[in-house]
Scaffold this active site. Sequence first.
Site, mmCIF file in Angstrom:
data_model
loop_
_atom_site.group_PDB
_atom_site.id
_atom_site.type_symbol
_atom_site.label_atom_id
_atom_site.label_comp_id
_atom_site.label_asym_id
_atom_site.label_seq_id
_atom_site.Cartn_x
_atom_site.Cartn_y
_atom_site.Cartn_z
ATOM 1 N N LYS A 125 0.732 -1.264 -0.066
ATOM 2 C CA LYS A 125 0.041 0.006 0.031
ATOM 3 C C LYS A 125 0.862 1.254 0.002
ATOM 4 C CE LYS A 125 -4.561 0.843 0.217
ATOM 5 N NZ LYS A 125 -5.648 0.038 -0.003
ATOM 6 N N ASP A 165 -7.101 4.339 -4.316
ATOM 7 C CA ASP A 165 -7.672 4.307 -3.127
ATOM 8 C C ASP A 165 -8.390 5.720 -2.884
ATOM 9 O OD1 ASP A 165 -7.690 2.200 -0.711
ATOM 10 O OD2 ASP A 165 -7.448 4.103 0.265
HETATM 11 N N1 GLU Z 1 -7.546 0.169 -2.893
HETATM 12 C C1 GLU Z 1 -8.068 -0.847 -3.130
HETATM 13 C C2 GLU Z 1 -8.083 -1.742 -1.960
HETATM 14 O O1 GLU Z 1 -8.197 -1.504 -0.964
HETATM 15 C C3 GLU Z 1 -7.612 -1.478 -4.643
HETATM 16 C C4 GLU Z 1 -6.336 -1.929 -4.554
HETATM 17 C C5 GLU Z 1 -5.760 -2.519 -5.903
HETATM 18 O O2 GLU Z 1 -6.684 -2.455 -6.953
HETATM 19 O O3 GLU Z 1 -4.553 -2.603 -6.160
HETATM 20 O O4 GLU Z 1 -8.193 -2.952 -2.189
#
Ligand code: GLU
Length: 444
Positions: A125, A165
């Site tokens: 992340k 996100d």
């Molecule tokens: N931010 C999204 C999550 O919390 C998607 C992450 C992504 O597609 O890599 O899963």
Amino acid sequence: MKMLTSVMEQVIKRNPNEPEFHQAVKEVLESLEVVAQKNPQWVKEGIFDRIVEPERQIIFRVPWVDDNGDVQVNRGFRVQFNSSIGPYKGGLRFHPSVNVGIIKFLGFEQIFKNSLTGLPLGGGKGGSDFDPKGKSDGEIMRFCQSFMSELYRHIGESTDVPAGDIGVGGREIGYMYGMYRKIRNEFTGILTGKGLTWGGSLVRTEATGYGVCYFMDEAMKSIKGKSFDGATVVVSGSGNVAIYATEKVHQLGGKVVALSDSSGYIHDAEGIKLDTVKKIKEIERKRISEYVKYHPNATYTEGCNGIWSIKCDVALPCATQNELNGEAAKMLVDNGCYGVGEGANMPSTPEAVEIFIKNGVVFGPGKAANAGGVATSGLEMCQNSMRYSWSFEEVDAKLKDIMVNIYKSASEAAKEYGQENNLVIGANVAGFLKVATAMSAQGV
Ligand code: GLU
């Protein structure tokens, strides 16, 4: 004597002032205590000690020039948490509340979520404390370009593939992708959530919201014989997840009566008109309070917690972490709510989760219920590798299949460990088993 107490103590000691990270780890370790008892070799191999420590944490300076010509400095983060089952994968969050603890809680959750999808995706992340609110398009572009001018050296299609996100959508992904392409002179799938003409996948925009509904529909049918058909639903948030959860609830025969943003919430007892919301949020990028100008029968209330006092059958918290506390959970239960699906990451506090489980509410924890977004990112990576693209129907069918399978894995794991229908324990255990097996096989 619990086997994982020392792991938690070490996490607190090593990561002071990171309450959200502690909260996320504590919940998972509590679920895994039974797994540790059953598999003492994993304790000996240090799997639990290792899984709570990111493989790599990158913190960097993001300087950019605002419209007044003044230099601004933000902080950028990428936490590469676990790559034992695939390249690091997870979104980027741009929000003033972002700090290393927030990114670590999100990255930690992502390990288990990504594992649950059944796709080869590790957990990571990133993001920045940059606040996109009120910024011009030019400022957003210059910020994204500066962010990528550092991030590019840490990512790659087989290394780490970021996505969106909170605060990062199609526009931001576009600016970051453009910068990467300039620096590296290559067109590869290093980000997901891309535009449809340059490597993006159909359904990616809708995927998290649709996925929450597919998951909850399956869970509510299996556990309670109920569905979205005829249900009154409260959805918090009004971003990408909330908008497409609302769209799917309506397609499945339910009625969403409330949405919110960080300032307050709207209540439209006749059912939210989604076209108006899309116009306000996706095109004009304005506040949700604008809605009542178009629909005077609806009401707008300042403040967020009140949204949970609206009587509903199903609640889908799709805004942000810890937005739904014990008091709110009690209001929902007292009003007869029988299903809660987390579209956001960790939106329910531990007190709220306990109330839902104790009262037999069908509770879909974020790392299972909102996995549709990252799952479709996985499908985007797959299409990029093939240099090919699937139709909307093909991707949607795969997404649905993945969400039903996540429910089944979580449900079976819960049953196997003597906690039938507890999808919190089920999701944590099922997600962990695959990663732990991989870590064990690959040595220390
Ligand atoms: N931010 C999204 C999550 O919390 C998607 C992450 C992504 O597609 O890599 O899963």
